[in-house]
Design a protein around this motif. Structure first.
Motif, PDB file in Angstrom:
ATOM      1  N   ASN A 120       1.160   6.829 -10.749  1.00 50.82           N
ATOM      2  CA  ASN A 120       1.055   6.579 -12.183  1.00 50.82           C
ATOM      3  C   ASN A 120       2.130   5.564 -12.554  1.00 50.82           C
ATOM      4  O   ASN A 120       3.109   5.384 -11.827  1.00 50.82           O
ATOM      5  CB  ASN A 120       1.162   7.874 -13.020  1.00 50.82           C
ATOM      6  CG  ASN A 120       2.495   8.557 -12.885  1.00 50.82           C
ATOM      7  OD1 ASN A 120       3.545   7.950 -13.108  1.00 50.82           O
ATOM      8  ND2 ASN A 120       2.479   9.846 -12.529  1.00 50.82           N
ATOM      9  N   GLU A 121       1.936   4.910 -13.679  1.00 52.68           N
ATOM     10  CA  GLU A 121       2.817   3.798 -14.051  1.00 52.68           C
ATOM     11  C   GLU A 121       4.226   4.249 -14.381  1.00 52.68           C
ATOM     12  O   GLU A 121       5.172   3.469 -14.243  1.00 52.68           O
ATOM     13  CB  GLU A 121       2.219   3.045 -15.242  1.00 52.68           C
ATOM     14  CG  GLU A 121       0.917   2.332 -14.905  1.00 52.68           C
ATOM     15  CD  GLU A 121       0.368   1.541 -16.077  1.00 52.68           C
ATOM     16  OE1 GLU A 121       0.990   1.620 -17.175  1.00 52.68           O
ATOM     17  OE2 GLU A 121      -0.645   0.857 -15.914  1.00 52.68           O
ATOM     18  N   PHE A 194      -0.571  -2.320  -2.559  1.00 54.11           N
ATOM     19  CA  PHE A 194      -1.420  -1.132  -2.476  1.00 54.11           C
ATOM     20  C   PHE A 194      -0.545   0.110  -2.584  1.00 54.11           C
ATOM     21  O   PHE A 194       0.575   0.142  -2.087  1.00 54.11           O
ATOM     22  CB  PHE A 194      -2.171  -1.076  -1.143  1.00 54.11           C
ATOM     23  CG  PHE A 194      -3.240  -2.115  -0.973  1.00 54.11           C
ATOM     24  CD1 PHE A 194      -4.517  -1.897  -1.461  1.00 54.11           C
ATOM     25  CD2 PHE A 194      -2.973  -3.301  -0.318  1.00 54.11           C
ATOM     26  CE1 PHE A 194      -5.499  -2.844  -1.293  1.00 54.11           C
ATOM     27  CE2 PHE A 194      -3.948  -4.255  -0.145  1.00 54.11           C
ATOM     28  CZ  PHE A 194      -5.230  -4.032  -0.638  1.00 54.11           C
ATOM     29  N   TYR A 195      -1.098   1.116  -3.238  1.00 54.67           N
ATOM     30  CA  TYR A 195      -0.437   2.428  -3.282  1.00 54.67           C
ATOM     31  C   TYR A 195      -1.328   3.400  -2.509  1.00 54.67           C
ATOM     32  O   TYR A 195      -2.514   3.538  -2.792  1.00 54.67           O
ATOM     33  CB  TYR A 195      -0.270   2.914  -4.722  1.00 54.67           C
ATOM     34  CG  TYR A 195       0.597   4.158  -4.839  1.00 54.67           C
ATOM     35  CD1 TYR A 195       1.953   4.056  -5.057  1.00 54.67           C
ATOM     36  CD2 TYR A 195       0.035   5.431  -4.719  1.00 54.67           C
ATOM     37  CE1 TYR A 195       2.750   5.195  -5.164  1.00 54.67           C
ATOM     38  CE2 TYR A 195       0.821   6.566  -4.815  1.00 54.67           C
ATOM     39  CZ  TYR A 195       2.182   6.443  -5.034  1.00 54.67           C
ATOM     40  OH  TYR A 195       2.971   7.562  -5.130  1.00 54.67           O
ATOM     41  N   TYR A 196      -0.718   4.067  -1.511  1.00 54.75           N
ATOM     42  CA  TYR A 196      -1.519   4.997  -0.704  1.00 54.75           C
ATOM     43  C   TYR A 196      -0.987   6.407  -0.838  1.00 54.75           C
ATOM     44  O   TYR A 196       0.190   6.643  -1.125  1.00 54.75           O
ATOM     45  CB  TYR A 196      -1.531   4.570   0.770  1.00 54.75           C
ATOM     46  CG  TYR A 196      -0.234   4.745   1.504  1.00 54.75           C
ATOM     47  CD1 TYR A 196       0.074   5.940   2.154  1.00 54.75           C
ATOM     48  CD2 TYR A 196       0.704   3.705   1.578  1.00 54.75           C
ATOM     49  CE1 TYR A 196       1.261   6.096   2.833  1.00 54.75           C
ATOM     50  CE2 TYR A 196       1.895   3.863   2.266  1.00 54.75           C
ATOM     51  CZ  TYR A 196       2.175   5.067   2.886  1.00 54.75           C
ATOM     52  OH  TYR A 196       3.362   5.223   3.557  1.00 54.75           O
ATOM     53  N   THR A 197      -1.889   7.341  -0.642  1.00 53.21           N
ATOM     54  CA  THR A 197      -1.546   8.757  -0.623  1.00 53.21           C
ATOM     55  C   THR A 197      -1.964   9.334   0.726  1.00 53.21           C
ATOM     56  O   THR A 197      -2.473   8.625   1.584  1.00 53.21           O
ATOM     57  CB  THR A 197      -2.255   9.518  -1.756  1.00 53.21           C
ATOM     58  OG1 THR A 197      -3.669   9.331  -1.635  1.00 53.21           O
ATOM     59  CG2 THR A 197      -1.812   8.994  -3.111  1.00 53.21           C
ATOM     60  N   VAL A 205      -5.057  -0.534  -5.559  1.00 53.47           N
ATOM     61  CA  VAL A 205      -4.387  -1.795  -5.865  1.00 53.47           C
ATOM     62  C   VAL A 205      -3.637  -1.636  -7.181  1.00 53.47           C
ATOM     63  O   VAL A 205      -4.235  -1.355  -8.220  1.00 53.47           O
ATOM     64  CB  VAL A 205      -5.393  -2.959  -5.968  1.00 53.47           C
ATOM     65  CG1 VAL A 205      -4.668  -4.250  -6.360  1.00 53.47           C
ATOM     66  CG2 VAL A 205      -6.139  -3.136  -4.656  1.00 53.47           C
ATOM     67  N   ILE A 206      -2.313  -1.826  -7.143  1.00 54.26           N
ATOM     68  CA  ILE A 206      -1.509  -1.688  -8.353  1.00 54.26           C
ATOM     69  C   ILE A 206      -0.886  -3.022  -8.770  1.00 54.26           C
ATOM     70  O   ILE A 206      -0.242  -3.094  -9.824  1.00 54.26           O
ATOM     71  CB  ILE A 206      -0.422  -0.619  -8.184  1.00 54.26           C
ATOM     72  CG1 ILE A 206       0.545  -0.986  -7.043  1.00 54.26           C
ATOM     73  CG2 ILE A 206      -1.043   0.753  -7.905  1.00 54.26           C
ATOM     74  CD1 ILE A 206       1.718  -0.027  -6.904  1.00 54.26           C
ATOM     75  N   TYR A 207      -1.087  -4.046  -7.955  1.00 50.70           N
ATOM     76  CA  TYR A 207      -0.582  -5.382  -8.310  1.00 50.70           C
ATOM     77  C   TYR A 207      -1.372  -6.415  -7.515  1.00 50.70           C
ATOM     78  O   TYR A 207      -1.669  -6.220  -6.333  1.00 50.70           O
ATOM     79  CB  TYR A 207       0.912  -5.503  -7.971  1.00 50.70           C
ATOM     80  CG  TYR A 207       1.480  -6.873  -8.226  1.00 50.70           C
ATOM     81  CD1 TYR A 207       1.907  -7.244  -9.503  1.00 50.70           C
ATOM     82  CD2 TYR A 207       1.581  -7.804  -7.199  1.00 50.70           C
ATOM     83  CE1 TYR A 207       2.427  -8.516  -9.736  1.00 50.70           C
ATOM     84  CE2 TYR A 207       2.099  -9.073  -7.438  1.00 50.70           C
ATOM     85  CZ  TYR A 207       2.517  -9.428  -8.702  1.00 50.70           C
ATOM     86  OH  TYR A 207       3.025 -10.687  -8.933  1.00 50.70           O
ATOM     87  N   GLY A 208      -1.700  -7.538  -8.166  1.00 50.75           N
ATOM     88  CA  GLY A 208      -2.418  -8.623  -7.509  1.00 50.75           C
ATOM     89  C   GLY A 208      -3.913  -8.356  -7.456  1.00 50.75           C
ATOM     90  O   GLY A 208      -4.463  -7.542  -8.204  1.00 50.75           O
ATOM     91  N   THR A 209      -4.560  -9.076  -6.557  1.00 50.40           N
ATOM     92  CA  THR A 209      -6.025  -8.976  -6.436  1.00 50.40           C
ATOM     93  C   THR A 209      -6.389  -8.235  -5.172  1.00 50.40           C
ATOM     94  O   THR A 209      -5.678  -8.277  -4.155  1.00 50.40           O
ATOM     95  CB  THR A 209      -6.637 -10.385  -6.389  1.00 50.40           C
ATOM     96  OG1 THR A 209      -6.078 -11.114  -5.288  1.00 50.40           O
ATOM     97  CG2 THR A 209      -6.358 -11.130  -7.681  1.00 50.40           C
ATOM     98  N   SER A 217      -9.380  -0.366   1.400  1.00 50.35           N
ATOM     99  CA  SER A 217      -8.574  -0.087   2.585  1.00 50.35           C
ATOM    100  C   SER A 217      -8.074   1.347   2.526  1.00 50.35           C
ATOM    101  O   SER A 217      -7.977   1.940   1.445  1.00 50.35           O
ATOM    102  CB  SER A 217      -7.397  -1.056   2.671  1.00 50.35           C
ATOM    103  OG  SER A 217      -6.504  -0.841   1.594  1.00 50.35           O
ATOM    104  N   LEU A 218      -7.776   1.873   3.679  1.00 52.59           N
ATOM    105  CA  LEU A 218      -7.296   3.250   3.772  1.00 52.59           C
ATOM    106  C   LEU A 218      -6.143   3.283   4.766  1.00 52.59           C
ATOM    107  O   LEU A 218      -6.280   2.856   5.909  1.00 52.59           O
ATOM    108  CB  LEU A 218      -8.413   4.185   4.241  1.00 52.59           C
ATOM    109  CG  LEU A 218      -8.033   5.662   4.422  1.00 52.59           C
ATOM    110  CD1 LEU A 218      -7.632   6.282   3.092  1.00 52.59           C
ATOM    111  CD2 LEU A 218      -9.208   6.433   5.040  1.00 52.59           C
ATOM    112  N   THR A 219      -4.995   3.763   4.313  1.00 50.72           N
ATOM    113  CA  THR A 219      -3.834   3.889   5.192  1.00 50.72           C
ATOM    114  C   THR A 219      -3.924   5.208   5.951  1.00 50.72           C
ATOM    115  O   THR A 219      -3.967   6.279   5.335  1.00 50.72           O
ATOM    116  CB  THR A 219      -2.529   3.833   4.382  1.00 50.72           C
ATOM    117  OG1 THR A 219      -2.453   2.573   3.700  1.00 50.72           O
ATOM    118  CG2 THR A 219      -1.323   3.984   5.285  1.00 50.72           C
ATOM    119  N   LEU A 220      -3.981   5.120   7.249  1.00 50.58           N
ATOM    120  CA  LEU A 220      -4.093   6.299   8.101  1.00 50.58           C
ATOM    121  C   LEU A 220      -2.725   6.693   8.654  1.00 50.58           C
ATOM    122  O   LEU A 220      -1.841   5.857   8.803  1.00 50.58           O
ATOM    123  CB  LEU A 220      -5.057   6.015   9.260  1.00 50.58           C
ATOM    124  CG  LEU A 220      -6.502   5.688   8.854  1.00 50.58           C
ATOM    125  CD1 LEU A 220      -7.311   5.297  10.092  1.00 50.58           C
ATOM    126  CD2 LEU A 220      -7.142   6.872   8.143  1.00 50.58           C
TER     127      LEU A 220
END
Length: 313
Positions: A120-121, A194-197, A205-209, A217-220
């Motif tokens: 969250n922001e 990117f923000y990953y959980t 995506v929290i910034y840019g394009t 995408s998915l962070t494993l």
């Protein structure tokens, strides 16, 4: 007054002890020696007294030497006992310290285990500076964060994947202020953040394009801990097999210590992570496992020395 022969012999016999000790006057010495030259009985008595005195002195020397040897043996035995007691106390203290260290590592690991937070922001603020630098401001509820930079597919910039977490420690002792970092201190082009959980949801995506317009995408999690624990378990079994096969004490001791080392790593992994071998922070988790495994390994070495010493008694 004349002294008859028998009385004279009695006088000489009385003087013999003083004569042998060198306590007579010169005149008395001459008298005794003159008599011994003419009287065989007194000469024999003098020789017997000298031999008895020499035997007594020799016996006293032997007895004294035996007593001294006995005292020295008692002293050496006492020193050995005192050394053994001292070593036992040192080993006991080391075991207590290492046991406390194991408990401390487990408690700290439990208290600081990351609980990954959704985005969250207010939790993660993004600020663009006039110098093309991008700043991240983390809220008070953020105990820690992971930041991983990657070169984007176009090769003209950097994209970041970040995540934040709190833990039990931060919930008990919360931070009093926010913190801020700069992502591109050299002013490099930052294309996407990117923000990953860790709940299996796609990266946000929290910034840019979004460089993946047709998908996401998915962070494993990393699987390296899985490889490490499997390798350690395999080495543990190999060391046990060779320890059983060899009969030479030096080789057996080497494989015994090797088995304890690799077994300590497997045990530490199980104590900290159970059956799970995935991680989103490989450096932190591997460091915790190694600290615990080295401590357990040292405990096993001390216990081994104690058992070997008890068998020799």
């Amino acid at each position: 007054m004349k002294i008859d022969c028998e009385a004279k012999c009695d006088v000489i016999n009385d003087l013999l002890p003083l004569y042998q000790e060198g306590l007579l006057s010169e005149a008395s010495v001459e008298l005794v020696e003159a008599h011994l030259k003419t009287c065989g009985a007194c000469k024999k008595e003098a020789d017997t007294s000298i031999n008895d005195a020499a035997s007594l002195k020799s016996y006293e020397n032997i007895e004294g030497n035996e007593a001294a040897a006995t005292r020295q043996g008692d002293i050496e035995t006492f020193k050995k006992i005192r050394k053994k007691i001292t070593l036992g106390k040192v080993k006991g203290i080391l075991l207590a310290v290492l046991g406390s260290l194991v408990m401390a590592i487990l408690i700290i690991t439990y208290l600081t285990a990351p609980n990954y937070l959704p985005y969250n922001e207010e939790r993660v603020g993004i600020i663009e500076g006039s110098d093309n630098k991008v700043y991240l401001e983390f809220g008070e509820d953020v105990a820690g964060y992971d930041i991983h930079p990657y070169e984007n597919d176009a090769g003209d910039g950097v994209e970041y994947r970040i995540s934040t977490w709190d833990n039990l420690w931060s919930s008990v002792f919360p931070r009093r202020s926010s913190s801020m970092i700069v992502l591109n201190p050299e002013g490099e082009n930052l294309s996407t953040i990117f923000y990953y959980t860790t709940d299996g949801q796609p990266d946000q995506v929290i910034y840019g394009t979004n460089p993946y317009p047709n998908g996401g995408s998915l962070t494993l999690p990393r699987l390296a801990l899985n490889y490490y624990v499997i390798l350690a378990a395999f080495c543990f079994l190999i060391a046990l097999i060779f320890w059983k096969l060899f009969r030479k004490q030096g080789i057996r001791r080497f494989f015994e210590v090797a088995a304890m080392f690799f077994g300590s790593y497997v045990l530490s992994h199980g104590m900290l992570h159970g059956l799970s071998a995935t991680t989103y922070s490989i450096l932190r988790d591997f460091t915790e496992i190694m600290l615990l495994s080295v401590t357990i390994f040292m405990i096993l070495l001390i216990l081994r020395k104690v058992l070997v010493a008890n068998k020799k008694q």
